[in-house]
Design an enzyme around this catalytic site. Sequence first.
Site, PDB file in Angstrom:
ATOM      1  CB  SER A 108      -0.948  -0.045   1.199  1.00 18.20           C
ATOM      2  OG  SER A 108      -1.203   1.218   1.694  1.00 18.20           O
ATOM      3  CG  ASP A 157       6.975  -3.650  -0.877  1.00 22.92           C
ATOM      4  OD1 ASP A 157       7.378  -4.814  -1.046  1.00 22.92           O
ATOM      5  OD2 ASP A 157       6.152  -3.331   0.004  1.00 22.92           O
TER       6      ASP A 157
END
Length: 321
Positions: free
Chosen positions: A107, A151
Amino acid sequence: MSHKRSLSSAPGKVILFGEHAVVYGRPAIAAPVTQVQASAAVTPAAPGSGLLIAAPDLGRQVTLSTAPPDDPLAAATRLTLAHLSAPEPDGILTIHSTIPIASGLGSGAAVSTALVRALGSLLGRKLPADSVSEIVFEVEKIHHGTPSGIDNTVIAFEQPIYFVRERPVQRLRVAAPFTLVIADTGIRSPTKKIVAHVRRAWKREPAHYDALFDQIGDVTDEARRAIEAGQTSALGPLMDENHELLIEMGVSSPILDELVEAARFAGALGAKLSGAGQGGAVIALVEETADLDLAEIIGALTEAGARWTICTQVDSPYHAS
Ligand code: PMV
């Protein structure tokens, strides 16, 4: 500068193999998850009004000129403006995200990526993936302390990757696309805390943890060969093996183990926790042609306590070639 509204987005991500070991220089494999997205839009405002950043889904709103240096949204903005040698624009930057927070779906990195892209597009500059990734990596350091960089890389490049920290990104050629079910425990798991927990354990027992990291690295390398050879069924046992090693590392939890067991019992080819662990999500590998298996696996995961499930396909742009 463009006067139009600039809208940009970024996908979520999932780690298939190698979490935690990747922080210690071993390889990991990750893929984008397009079923969840972060988006950012900049609406220009009157000259002199400065930049307001609003993220209603995250309950956040900051004014760029007064935000502290460690505010991740302001940091992403400042780094992008510095990279583009651009002054603060006048406008409202609004961020939305359907990516669950602290669930191992990236996220934070996706929100930063969408923001960086929206600013680039407002300023009429399309930033290449490696520049976006570098900027987002700097922001990830605020979120995570010592991130490996996986990420920001998988989200900025938007394709499956084989990743070793501080090495150039390697795009993974997925010879036969495969399906994963992602199931969330509903337990938020701050990556920074779990990574720090593993570091303390590694310092106490370096030989034991280095051996675990090495074994995970070997599993990841085998998984890479299977993915590139289109041997999907070989991935299941490798996922199971990776999960066992993560249990030994102390990052699993009873609910993660229950979800993994439930998926396997319902017919998954393999399953493991994904991301930092001690909460967050699991992934289960589903046989390519088995719609029935898919429904059964999703049902079993829900019954075992999953808060939500997402079905996603791992594929690469190189698949057709
Ligand atoms: O952000 P998460 O929860 O998917 O975890 C990232 C993976 C770790 O290997 C645990 C940390 C890292 O920086 O690679």
